[in-house]
Motif scaffolding. Sequence first.
Motif, PDB file in Angstrom:
ATOM      1  N   GLY A 169       0.799  -1.209   0.000  1.00  6.49           N
ATOM      2  CA  GLY A 169       0.000   0.000   0.000  1.00  6.49           C
ATOM      3  C   GLY A 169       0.833   1.260   0.000  1.00  6.49           C
ATOM      4  O   GLY A 169       0.341   2.346  -0.320  1.00  6.49           O
ATOM      5  N   ALA A 170       2.111   1.109   0.374  1.00  6.15           N
ATOM      6  CA  ALA A 170       2.963   2.294   0.447  1.00  6.15           C
ATOM      7  C   ALA A 170       3.206   2.887  -0.938  1.00  6.15           C
ATOM      8  O   ALA A 170       3.207   4.106  -1.120  1.00  6.15           O
ATOM      9  N   LEU A 171       3.413   2.021  -1.954  1.00  6.77           N
ATOM     10  CA  LEU A 171       3.686   2.518  -3.305  1.00  6.77           C
ATOM     11  C   LEU A 171       2.487   3.271  -3.864  1.00  6.77           C
ATOM     12  O   LEU A 171       2.641   4.332  -4.492  1.00  6.77           O
ATOM     13  N   SER A 172       1.315   2.725  -3.645  1.00 10.30           N
ATOM     14  CA  SER A 172       0.118   3.399  -4.147  1.00 10.30           C
ATOM     15  C   SER A 172      -0.074   4.753  -3.478  1.00 10.30           C
ATOM     16  O   SER A 172      -0.550   5.708  -4.108  1.00 10.30           O
ATOM     17  N   GLN A 173       0.305   4.838  -2.203  1.00 10.26           N
ATOM     18  CA  GLN A 173       0.201   6.122  -1.513  1.00 10.26           C
ATOM     19  C   GLN A 173       1.154   7.143  -2.121  1.00 10.26           C
ATOM     20  O   GLN A 173       0.807   8.321  -2.293  1.00 10.26           O
ATOM     21  N   TYR A 174       2.386   6.701  -2.448  1.00 12.36           N
ATOM     22  CA  TYR A 174       3.339   7.622  -3.067  1.00 12.36           C
ATOM     23  C   TYR A 174       2.859   8.072  -4.453  1.00 12.36           C
ATOM     24  O   TYR A 174       2.998   9.234  -4.841  1.00 12.36           O
ATOM     25  N   ILE A 175       2.319   7.138  -5.249  1.00  9.44           N
ATOM     26  CA  ILE A 175       1.893   7.465  -6.601  1.00  9.44           C
ATOM     27  C   ILE A 175       0.742   8.461  -6.589  1.00  9.44           C
ATOM     28  O   ILE A 175       0.669   9.373  -7.431  1.00  9.44           O
ATOM     29  N   SER A 176      -0.152   8.308  -5.628  1.00  9.08           N
ATOM     30  CA  SER A 176      -1.312   9.202  -5.569  1.00  9.08           C
ATOM     31  C   SER A 176      -1.006  10.534  -4.918  1.00  9.08           C
ATOM     32  O   SER A 176      -1.857  11.431  -4.924  1.00  9.08           O
ATOM     33  N   HIS A 177       0.189  10.690  -4.376  1.00 14.85           N
ATOM     34  CA  HIS A 177       0.530  11.944  -3.709  1.00 14.85           C
ATOM     35  C   HIS A 177       0.746  13.047  -4.753  1.00 14.85           C
ATOM     36  O   HIS A 177       1.406  12.833  -5.781  1.00 14.85           O
ATOM     37  N   PRO A 178       0.226  14.252  -4.540  1.00 12.59           N
ATOM     38  CA  PRO A 178       0.388  15.347  -5.524  1.00 12.59           C
ATOM     39  C   PRO A 178       1.833  15.693  -5.803  1.00 12.59           C
ATOM     40  O   PRO A 178       2.193  16.042  -6.949  1.00 12.59           O
ATOM     41  N   ALA A 179       2.675  15.625  -4.804  1.00 22.11           N
ATOM     42  CA  ALA A 179       4.081  15.971  -5.022  1.00 22.11           C
ATOM     43  C   ALA A 179       4.738  14.991  -5.985  1.00 22.11           C
ATOM     44  O   ALA A 179       5.558  15.376  -6.843  1.00 22.11           O
ATOM     45  N   PHE A 180       4.393  13.710  -5.845  1.00 22.82           N
ATOM     46  CA  PHE A 180       4.968  12.709  -6.736  1.00 22.82           C
ATOM     47  C   PHE A 180       4.531  12.948  -8.180  1.00 22.82           C
ATOM     48  O   PHE A 180       5.328  12.843  -9.126  1.00 22.82           O
ATOM     49  N   VAL A 181       3.266  13.284  -8.354  1.00 27.29           N
ATOM     50  CA  VAL A 181       2.753  13.576  -9.702  1.00 27.29           C
ATOM     51  C   VAL A 181       3.458  14.785 -10.292  1.00 27.29           C
ATOM     52  O   VAL A 181       3.835  14.814 -11.482  1.00 27.29           O
ATOM     53  N   GLY A 182       3.707  15.803  -9.474  1.00 27.64           N
ATOM     54  CA  GLY A 182       4.391  16.995  -9.950  1.00 27.64           C
ATOM     55  C   GLY A 182       5.815  16.702 -10.361  1.00 27.64           C
ATOM     56  O   GLY A 182       6.317  17.238 -11.385  1.00 27.64           O
ATOM     57  N   ILE A 183       6.497  15.856  -9.585  1.00 29.74           N
ATOM     58  CA  ILE A 183       7.881  15.518  -9.919  1.00 29.74           C
ATOM     59  C   ILE A 183       7.941  14.751 -11.238  1.00 29.74           C
ATOM     60  O   ILE A 183       8.803  15.004 -12.108  1.00 29.74           O
ATOM     61  N   VAL A 184       7.029  13.802 -11.399  1.00 35.81           N
ATOM     62  CA  VAL A 184       7.006  13.018 -12.647  1.00 35.81           C
ATOM     63  C   VAL A 184       6.728  13.932 -13.843  1.00 35.81           C
ATOM     64  O   VAL A 184       7.356  13.816 -14.915  1.00 35.81           O
ATOM     65  N   ALA A 185       5.798  14.860 -13.688  1.00 37.24           N
ATOM     66  CA  ALA A 185       5.477  15.771 -14.782  1.00 37.24           C
ATOM     67  C   ALA A 185       6.655  16.666 -15.123  1.00 37.24           C
ATOM     68  O   ALA A 185       6.951  16.925 -16.311  1.00 37.24           O
ATOM     69  N   THR A 186       7.364  17.143 -14.111  1.00 33.49           N
ATOM     70  CA  THR A 186       8.525  18.002 -14.357  1.00 33.49           C
ATOM     71  C   THR A 186       9.620  17.259 -15.103  1.00 33.49           C
ATOM     72  O   THR A 186      10.239  17.775 -16.057  1.00 33.49           O
ATOM     73  N   VAL A 187       9.895  16.021 -14.680  1.00 36.02           N
ATOM     74  CA  VAL A 187      10.922  15.223 -15.354  1.00 36.02           C
ATOM     75  C   VAL A 187      10.534  14.951 -16.797  1.00 36.02           C
ATOM     76  O   VAL A 187      11.369  14.999 -17.723  1.00 36.02           O
TER      77      VAL A 187
END
Length: 236
Positions: A204-222
């Motif tokens: 469940g930890a990975l899904s929590q990271y993926i759904s976090h807004p900061a993680f989405v922002g980092i992926v979009a920036t990269v």
Amino acid sequence: MEVLAKRQNNGNGNNGNGGGQQQTSSQTGTASQQSQTATQTGTQTQSSNSTSITNAMPTIPQSAPAGILTVTQPPQQSTSYFKIAPSQYITFGWNFSYIIATPTHLTVSAVCENGNTYPVGPTDGIIPGTATSVVWDAYSYQTSHPNLPLAQAQYNLRIWGDQGPDAPRAPGYLTPNSGLTFALYTPQPYTPISSGWQCPGCSGALSQYISHPAFVGIVATVLVMFLSGSALLRRL
């Protein structure tokens, strides 16, 4: 001759009466002396007992501070966690201040947050009044009291003297202490990974990271940086 014999008999009788009177007087005097001696002995005994009681009770001025017990082990500033397991002994230590009337015994108890109270120590929580520590085998208590087991929770250690757990502050007498909080827990048995054990929180930890807004922002920036770099390389 008969008159003379009567006089002699009368004389002997008088002498006998006299001897009896003397003996009675002697017995009366002896009994009086014994009574007087017993009275004096009783008075001396009462006086001695009164003196002993007076000496046993210390004189405490009203200006004296109340007796204090300070827990030194474990520290009161933080909550200590103790394991309920074999050979895992828990030691509580303390010192006294301003004690004039030394208690005859101390009562040490652990009050759980669920409302249950447990005696602390090998003697059902009753230890000598001059003791400055107690060692508690929580595991032995757990195994010998299945009807009232120790819970995995927080506890409040309470120590008081002859006056009871709710005794008010009094000059020279021990004030009850309830300032230490500690916790008990039961360790889980080891389970090897080869037996099929899985981490319940890892998936469940990975899904929590993926759904976090900061993680989405980092992926979009990269992703934007990668696409921009690719376009720049094409122009060259």
